[in-house]
Design a protein around this motif. Structure first.
Motif, PDB file in Angstrom:
ATOM      1  N   ILE A  70      19.223 -10.304  26.455  1.00 57.77           N
ATOM      2  CA  ILE A  70      20.015 -11.699  26.246  1.00 57.77           C
ATOM      3  C   ILE A  70      20.297 -12.517  28.012  1.00 57.77           C
ATOM      4  O   ILE A  70      20.303 -13.657  27.799  1.00 57.77           O
ATOM      5  CB  ILE A  70      21.242 -11.515  25.791  1.00 57.77           C
ATOM      6  CG1 ILE A  70      21.019 -10.417  24.128  1.00 57.77           C
ATOM      7  CG2 ILE A  70      22.525 -11.970  25.736  1.00 57.77           C
ATOM      8  CD1 ILE A  70      22.377  -9.802  23.718  1.00 57.77           C
ATOM      9  N   GLY A  71      20.703 -11.616  28.680  1.00 58.85           N
ATOM     10  CA  GLY A  71      21.713 -12.179  30.820  1.00 58.85           C
ATOM     11  C   GLY A  71      19.831 -12.636  30.967  1.00 58.85           C
ATOM     12  O   GLY A  71      20.436 -14.092  30.609  1.00 58.85           O
ATOM     13  N   LYS A  72      19.088 -13.135  30.604  1.00 59.37           N
ATOM     14  CA  LYS A  72      17.601 -13.768  30.560  1.00 59.37           C
ATOM     15  C   LYS A  72      17.655 -14.820  30.146  1.00 59.37           C
ATOM     16  O   LYS A  72      17.242 -15.618  30.260  1.00 59.37           O
ATOM     17  CB  LYS A  72      16.309 -12.766  30.692  1.00 59.37           C
ATOM     18  CG  LYS A  72      15.182 -13.149  31.212  1.00 59.37           C
ATOM     19  CD  LYS A  72      15.466 -13.135  32.715  1.00 59.37           C
ATOM     20  CE  LYS A  72      13.354 -13.494  33.707  1.00 59.37           C
ATOM     21  NZ  LYS A  72      13.879 -13.889  34.629  1.00 59.37           N
ATOM     22  N   THR A  73      17.543 -14.603  29.046  1.00 58.18           N
ATOM     23  CA  THR A  73      17.519 -15.564  28.502  1.00 58.18           C
ATOM     24  C   THR A  73      19.009 -16.499  28.504  1.00 58.18           C
ATOM     25  O   THR A  73      18.340 -18.152  28.806  1.00 58.18           O
ATOM     26  CB  THR A  73      17.371 -15.608  27.007  1.00 58.18           C
ATOM     27  OG1 THR A  73      16.561 -14.402  26.239  1.00 58.18           O
ATOM     28  CG2 THR A  73      17.708 -16.797  25.816  1.00 58.18           C
ATOM     29  N   THR A  98      12.255 -10.148  38.134  1.00 61.87           N
ATOM     30  CA  THR A  98      12.305  -9.740  37.088  1.00 61.87           C
ATOM     31  C   THR A  98      11.926  -9.183  35.818  1.00 61.87           C
ATOM     32  O   THR A  98      11.087  -8.213  36.318  1.00 61.87           O
ATOM     33  CB  THR A  98      14.344  -9.897  36.422  1.00 61.87           C
ATOM     34  OG1 THR A  98      14.289 -11.386  35.713  1.00 61.87           O
ATOM     35  CG2 THR A  98      15.325  -9.930  37.991  1.00 61.87           C
ATOM     36  N   GLN A  99      11.910 -10.094  34.587  1.00 57.11           N
ATOM     37  CA  GLN A  99      11.363  -9.115  33.301  1.00 57.11           C
ATOM     38  C   GLN A  99      10.208  -9.990  33.294  1.00 57.11           C
ATOM     39  O   GLN A  99       9.003  -9.181  32.457  1.00 57.11           O
ATOM     40  CB  GLN A  99      12.687  -9.831  31.919  1.00 57.11           C
ATOM     41  CG  GLN A  99      13.586  -8.870  32.142  1.00 57.11           C
ATOM     42  CD  GLN A  99      14.457  -9.664  30.720  1.00 57.11           C
ATOM     43  OE1 GLN A  99      14.315  -9.643  30.141  1.00 57.11           O
ATOM     44  NE2 GLN A  99      15.404  -9.000  31.323  1.00 57.11           N
ATOM     45  N   LEU A 100      10.543 -11.016  33.894  1.00 58.94           N
ATOM     46  CA  LEU A 100       8.498 -11.814  33.701  1.00 58.94           C
ATOM     47  C   LEU A 100       7.588 -11.949  34.987  1.00 58.94           C
ATOM     48  O   LEU A 100       7.992 -12.129  35.687  1.00 58.94           O
ATOM     49  CB  LEU A 100       8.783 -13.184  33.300  1.00 58.94           C
ATOM     50  CG  LEU A 100       9.930 -13.563  31.753  1.00 58.94           C
ATOM     51  CD1 LEU A 100      10.414 -14.495  31.764  1.00 58.94           C
ATOM     52  CD2 LEU A 100       9.317 -12.683  30.479  1.00 58.94           C
ATOM     53  N   ASP A 101       6.166 -12.382  34.181  1.00 53.35           N
ATOM     54  CA  ASP A 101       5.521 -12.374  35.502  1.00 53.35           C
ATOM     55  C   ASP A 101       5.912 -14.168  36.283  1.00 53.35           C
ATOM     56  O   ASP A 101       6.432 -14.664  35.159  1.00 53.35           O
ATOM     57  CB  ASP A 101       3.652 -12.915  35.460  1.00 53.35           C
ATOM     58  CG  ASP A 101       3.360 -11.138  34.662  1.00 53.35           C
ATOM     59  OD1 ASP A 101       3.704 -10.409  34.868  1.00 53.35           O
ATOM     60  OD2 ASP A 101       2.888 -10.985  33.666  1.00 53.35           O
ATOM     61  N   PRO A 102       5.168 -14.025  37.546  1.00 50.94           N
ATOM     62  CA  PRO A 102       5.696 -15.343  38.146  1.00 50.94           C
ATOM     63  C   PRO A 102       5.147 -16.617  37.280  1.00 50.94           C
ATOM     64  O   PRO A 102       3.475 -16.296  37.254  1.00 50.94           O
ATOM     65  CB  PRO A 102       4.950 -15.088  39.253  1.00 50.94           C
ATOM     66  CG  PRO A 102       5.260 -13.650  39.672  1.00 50.94           C
ATOM     67  CD  PRO A 102       4.990 -13.161  38.380  1.00 50.94           C
ATOM     68  N   GLY A 103       5.706 -17.585  36.882  1.00 50.27           N
ATOM     69  CA  GLY A 103       4.920 -18.868  36.343  1.00 50.27           C
ATOM     70  C   GLY A 103       5.260 -18.869  35.096  1.00 50.27           C
ATOM     71  O   GLY A 103       4.705 -19.754  34.541  1.00 50.27           O
ATOM     72  N   THR A 104       5.545 -17.750  34.388  1.00 47.83           N
ATOM     73  CA  THR A 104       5.690 -18.071  33.105  1.00 47.83           C
ATOM     74  C   THR A 104       7.026 -18.909  32.257  1.00 47.83           C
ATOM     75  O   THR A 104       8.109 -18.763  33.210  1.00 47.83           O
ATOM     76  CB  THR A 104       6.471 -16.674  32.192  1.00 47.83           C
ATOM     77  OG1 THR A 104       5.590 -15.304  32.902  1.00 47.83           O
ATOM     78  CG2 THR A 104       6.447 -16.683  30.906  1.00 47.83           C
ATOM     79  N   ALA A 105       6.497 -19.812  31.565  1.00 45.74           N
ATOM     80  CA  ALA A 105       7.462 -20.981  30.947  1.00 45.74           C
ATOM     81  C   ALA A 105       7.955 -19.902  29.525  1.00 45.74           C
ATOM     82  O   ALA A 105       8.125 -19.428  28.951  1.00 45.74           O
ATOM     83  CB  ALA A 105       6.162 -22.334  30.148  1.00 45.74           C
TER      84      ALA A 105
END
Length: 121
Positions: free
Chosen positions: A21-24, A91-98
């Motif tokens: 939720i925080g990331k979103t 944090t949660q995602l790979d660099p460059g993730t759309a």
């Protein structure tokens, strides 16, 4: 006489990433700011009126990168202020993730041509 335009901003979020939720929330905020800056440089009148009348926003969802990219391309094709957010990967995602696309602020009728089939987040 002052005419108020029907303006809004739409943020489209990828649900397949399963962000917390925080990331979103952070990604949506990035999309809002980035597309606002595009609007301010592309059509200052849209930006000012939207800003002065409460900054209406709608948050919608898609289920894949392909859908997100398609929405982004349609916004660009229709000459709307659009911005795609790519995560830094800290944090949660790979660099460059759309993660998100912001469209607007722009006239509601123009944005609806692109986003009317999407569901609310």
């Amino acid at each position: 006489m002052y005419i108020v335009l029907d303006l809004k901003q739409v943020i489209i979020v990828r649900k397949d990433l399963k962000m917390g939720i925080g990331k979103t929330a952070a990604q949506v905020a990035h999309a809002s700011i980035l597309s606002c800056e595009k609007a301010r440089s592309k059509n200052i009148d849209w930006f000012k009126e939207w800003f002065d009348f409460g900054q209406p926003k709608i948050i919608l969802k898609v289920n894949s990168l392909e859908e997100l990219e398609e929405i982004n391309e349609k916004g660009y094709f229709h000459n709307l202020p659009t911005a795609i957010v790519r995560d830094a990967g800290l944090t949660q995602l790979d660099p460059g993730t759309a993660t998100c696309v912001g469209i607007g602020p722009a006239p509601t009728q123009l944005i609806n041509k692109i986003t009317s089939g999407l569901k609310l987040l």
